[in-house]
Design a protein around this motif. Structure first.
Motif, short mmCIF file in Angstrom:
data_model
loop_
_atom_site.label_atom_id
_atom_site.label_comp_id
_atom_site.label_asym_id
_atom_site.label_seq_id
_atom_site.Cartn_x
_atom_site.Cartn_y
_atom_site.Cartn_z
N SER A 245 -3.47 -6.08 5.84
CA SER A 245 -3.19 -4.96 7.01
C SER A 245 -2.71 -3.69 6.48
O SER A 245 -1.81 -3.63 5.91
N SER A 246 -3.01 -2.90 7.49
CA SER A 246 -2.71 -1.50 7.29
C SER A 246 -1.29 -1.42 7.86
O SER A 246 -0.48 -0.32 7.44
N MET A 247 -1.00 -2.13 8.74
CA MET A 247 0.42 -2.05 9.58
C MET A 247 1.47 -2.87 8.71
O MET A 247 2.57 -2.41 8.71
N ILE A 248 1.18 -4.42 8.50
CA ILE A 248 2.37 -5.23 7.81
C ILE A 248 1.90 -5.21 6.30
O ILE A 248 2.81 -5.97 5.70
N GLY A 249 0.74 -4.83 5.70
CA GLY A 249 0.45 -5.16 4.36
C GLY A 249 1.04 -4.54 3.42
O GLY A 249 1.82 -3.50 3.49
N TYR A 250 1.40 -5.13 2.09
CA TYR A 250 2.11 -4.64 0.87
C TYR A 250 1.42 -3.32 0.30
O TYR A 250 2.14 -2.38 -0.11
N PRO A 251 0.17 -3.03 0.22
CA PRO A 251 -0.32 -2.16 -0.26
C PRO A 251 0.20 -0.81 -0.07
O PRO A 251 -0.20 0.37 -0.60
N GLY A 252 0.60 -0.46 1.48
CA GLY A 252 0.96 0.68 1.69
C GLY A 252 2.36 1.19 1.08
O GLY A 252 2.93 2.23 1.67
N HIS A 253 3.06 0.30 0.27
CA HIS A 253 4.36 0.75 -0.30
C HIS A 253 4.48 2.04 -0.79
O HIS A 253 3.52 2.33 -1.50
N PRO A 254 5.66 2.98 -0.57
CA PRO A 254 5.62 4.28 -1.17
C PRO A 254 5.68 4.22 -2.74
O PRO A 254 5.23 5.42 -3.09
N ASP A 255 6.01 3.14 -3.31
CA ASP A 255 5.88 3.26 -4.73
C ASP A 255 4.43 2.66 -5.49
O ASP A 255 4.42 2.81 -6.78
N TYR A 256 3.58 2.45 -4.68
CA TYR A 256 2.16 2.18 -5.19
C TYR A 256 1.58 3.39 -5.63
O TYR A 256 1.66 4.49 -4.79
N ARG A 257 0.45 3.32 -5.98
CA ARG A 257 -0.28 4.33 -6.49
C ARG A 257 -1.18 4.73 -5.29
O ARG A 257 -1.78 4.10 -4.42
N GLU A 258 -1.32 6.17 -5.27
CA GLU A 258 -2.11 6.87 -4.14
C GLU A 258 -3.54 6.79 -4.37
O GLU A 258 -4.17 7.01 -5.32
N PHE A 259 -4.27 5.94 -3.63
CA PHE A 259 -5.69 6.00 -3.53
C PHE A 259 -6.56 7.39 -3.33
O PHE A 259 -7.58 7.51 -4.19
N TYR A 260 -6.15 8.00 -2.67
CA TYR A 260 -6.89 9.04 -2.00
C TYR A 260 -6.67 10.50 -2.93
O TYR A 260 -7.27 11.55 -2.54
#
Length: 727
Positions: A245-260
């Motif tokens: 989920s883009s709203m509640i999912g883990y991958p959006g945490h600020p410490d993770y690598r930026e994909f774009y």
């Protein structure tokens, strides 16, 4: 152990993007998937070295590309180029944060190369080894990820399924009993083909079960059986949403690598040019130096230690969330509550860079929490007796839950070409199968072109408008190659050189994976594969033919046909098409054809009868090319026109069974319809060799209203054949 189970399913798929020419940008999709998803997942399996009960689905295009020496060598060259770029970056003046991130990538790419070479450049060996050790289970997908609800023929659906299973078995040494249906797209009827091909389970979105008929008593807490006995495992969106989920999912945490954000766009062209496409095109290198940071265009550098800290936190949070979810349903028994979590494998690593490490740590947390992981195959072994059977409508896990992604204004034009190719293959296989070795090889190549065209990826890409030109070009290329080869087949211009050239263009699947006979229509399959010295057949026309009718005409027809078949007669039954039943089916000596009307719905009953009779005649004119009929036997007045016409054209005896007549059904009848039916019934009395009437019909009374001759008699017992006297 805690109550309930957790089942993780990872589906690895890419379109077949292997090209003979160098520098195709699309081939980089394979390099990215290997570097960011496939090898990192293998690292976690190797690190834990125990049964994880993960199920890995790997599609035939991925299997074939991983096994391709050209792709393997190019991937090694890609790794060397990445290490060269990293070395160049480290040779310049860089900040401490940049240097730390670059050293992380340097170690990572060297580890990628070491792992890849350890497995002799073929990662299929790695997955196969870990499966044989019992660490993971594996299934596959259809041949090219074709979107099965849009396939026009059963033959195409079977070819996609069987070819995919054949390819997987050739590489992995076993035939899986589970399959990932592309886009989790289920449609009624595909389960029959799956079951016949040995598949016992697949995966669907949760709304497939929530909207099923009847609604399963366990909701999405357990799989269900389809009408043909295939277990459908539903995605649990509450648990899966914690990850995707883009709203509640883990991958959006600020410490993770930026994909774009990629290094290629942060460096001057003169500096980066030698690592870019020779035609001057920038593309992502894979060196993404920044972390998500937050909702801002200014991104801080990626700090691996921070990311690893969050991986640990999120793995614990996921285990706690899953524990609470299972405990909330702990009262469920027979079977215990099951959380099924199917994902695209590329979500872990490619889209969420830290995803594979998260999965590895989740596996450790679940063991610590006493939560049992289970594969679908093992679940069925334990609980096959506890599942309900329901009817599930067409559904997918795509946008809006149905086919919106794969048929819309951007991609609907593809369907008419795909449907034409399917129907042409049915015709070509019937006409050319076995005529020569070159023809058989050409038919397999035509199937190869078709399955490459039917990939759901092309419609998906056109819908998303990402690399739309490539998707459209690839689709058109496969349809063009199909048409060119089909023309060569028709014009007898096939050569080994022509066929070699077609295969070299896209060397996907071996000939042993492709079975020409899967594109035989059911009747053509019978004629070409099973019909040898068959006796001449009886043609039966009837307005009713179903095995569940009790009493009346329907029961008499079924009993009559089955009795004659037991006596050794070959019976061809033509009856009107009914929704939900097969157009053709065979049971030993009985062939049943359900014939569609030759025109749209007609309001007047006589027009409907006429259209149905035209359909009978047209079909018989096709059947006589392969079947010799020795008699026509019709039931009831509605089949008389076709029966009379066919008996004359085939020059065979006509038998009539009339359990009732219009005057006995409606003794006080009058008017145009009554008179018309009366005339049709009179006509068969004059032309049939024998007319059998029901026991309730008085022949003497019949003679007062119809032109009765000595050919009219009461129905024989089922033990006595009506055909022995005249045929």
């Amino acid at each position: 152990m805690k109550p309930g189970y957790f089942s993780l399913v990872l589906h690895a798929h890419l379109p077949y993007v292997r090209h003979e020419e160098e520098h195709r940008l699309e081939e980089r999709w394979v390099y990215e998937a290997i570097s960011e998803t496939y090898i990192p997942i293998l690292w976690q399996v190797d690190r834990l070295k125990r049964p994880l009960n993960w199920t890995v689905s790997i599609s035939p295009p991925v299997v074939e590309m991983l096994a391709d020496p050209l792709v393997q060598d190019r991937y090694v060259a890609h790794l060397d180029e990445m290490l060269e770029l990293i070395a160049l970056e480290l040779s310049g003046e860089r900040s401490e944060a940049e240097v730390g991130t670059l050293h992380f990538y340097e170690r990572r790419y060297q580890d990628l190369k070491n792992t890849f070479l350890h497995w002799d450049k073929n990662l299929n060996q790695a997955f196969r080894t870990y499966r044989e050790h019992g660490y993971i289970d594996m299934v596959t997908c259809t041949a090219t990820h074709g979107f099965n609800p849009h396939l026009f023929t059963d033959q195409a659906a079977r070819t996609e399924i069987r070819s995919g299973l054949n390819c997987f078995e050739r590489h992995y040494g076993f035939r899986p009993t589970g399959i990932w249906l592309p886009e989790c797209a289920y449609t009624p009827g595909v389960d029959r083909i799956l079951y016949e091909e040995g598949v016992r389970y697949t995966f669907v979105d949760e709304h497939a079960l929530l909207d099923a008929d009847p609604t399963p008593s366990k909701g999405i807490g357990a799989p269900v059986y389809s009408p043909h006995g295939v277990a459908l495992f539903p995605r649990d969106q509450i648990i899966s949403g914690k990850i995707w989920s883009s709203m509640i999912g883990y991958p959006g945490h600020p410490d993770y690598r930026e994909f774009y954000r990629d290094l290629a766009y942060d460096r001057d062209w003169d500096y980066i040019q030698s690592f870019m496409h020779p035609e001057g095109i920038r593309f992502d290198t894979g060196l993404k130096m920044h972390r998500i940071t937050g909702d801002t265009d200014e991104k801080d550098y990626y700090v691996r230690d921070w990311a690893e800290h969050q991986i640990a936190n999120h793995a614990t949070d996921f285990a706690e969330t899953l524990e609470a979810h299972l405990e909330a349903h702990g009262a469920q028994t027979f079977p215990p509550f099951l959380v099924t979590a199917p994902f695209d494998a590329e979500l872990f690593g490619h889209w969420w860079f830290e995803g594979p490490e998260f999965l590895g740590q989740v596996a450790e947390r679940l063991e610590q929490f006493g939560i049992e992981t289970i594969t679908p195959a093992l679940f069925l072994e334990r609980h096959f007796q506890d599942l309900e059977t329901v009817h599930v409508s067409m559904n997918t896990w795509g946008r809006k839950g149905y086919g919106d992604v794969w048929i819309n204004e951007r991609n609907e034009w593809m369907l008419r070409h795909l449907h034409m190719m399917e129907t042409q293959l049915v015709k070509d296989v019937a006409d050319y199968r076995g005529t020569s070795p070159l023809a058989d090889r050409a038919l397999k190549q035509l199937i190869r072109h078709y399955v490459l065209a039917v990939s759901s990826d092309w419609a998906f890409i056109l819908d998303g408008q990402t690399t739309a030109q490539y998707a459209a070009d690839r689709f058109r290329e496969h349809t063009r190659l199909f048409a060119e080869l089909e023309t060569a087949l028709y014009e007898n211009k096939l050569t080994d050189e022509v066929l070699d050239a077609h295969f070299r263009a896209y060397p996907f699947l071996q000939d042993e994976d492709l079975e020409v006979d899967t594109f035989l229509s059911p009747h053509d399959y019978y004629v070409t594969k099973e019909r040898e010295a068959e006796a001449d057949a009886i043609l039966v026309l009837t307005p009713e033919y179903t095995g569940n009718v009790v009493g009346g005409l329907g029961q008499r027809v079924v009993e009559e046909v089955e009795a004659r078949a037991k006596q050794g007669e070959t019976m061809y039954v033509l009856t009107p098409y009914k929704e939900g039943l097969l157009e053709y089916e065979r049971h030993d000596n009985v062939h049943v054809y359900r014939v569609r009307l030759t025109s749209p719905f007609l309001e007047h009953v006589m027009n409907q009868v006429a259209a149905q009779n035209v359909g009978y005649v047209k079909l018989v004119h096709e059947l006589v090319n392969a079947v010799r009929f020795k008699a026509v036997h019709h039931f009831d007045w509605m089949t008389i026109p076709a029966a009379r016409s066919l008996a004359k054209s085939l020059a065979v005896p006509l038998y009539s069974t009339m359990l009732s007549f219009e005057t006995t059904r409606n003794p006080h009848g009058h008017g145009g319809l009554f008179d018309a039916i009366h005339r049709i019934e009179n006509s068969v009395l004059a032309e049939a060799d024998t007319v059998y009437v029901g026991a309730d019909v008085s022949i003497d009374e019949l003679a007062s209203r119809y032109a009765v001759k000595d050919n009219v008699t009461n129905c024989l017992s089922l033990d006595a054949s009506p055909y022995k006297q005249n045929v």
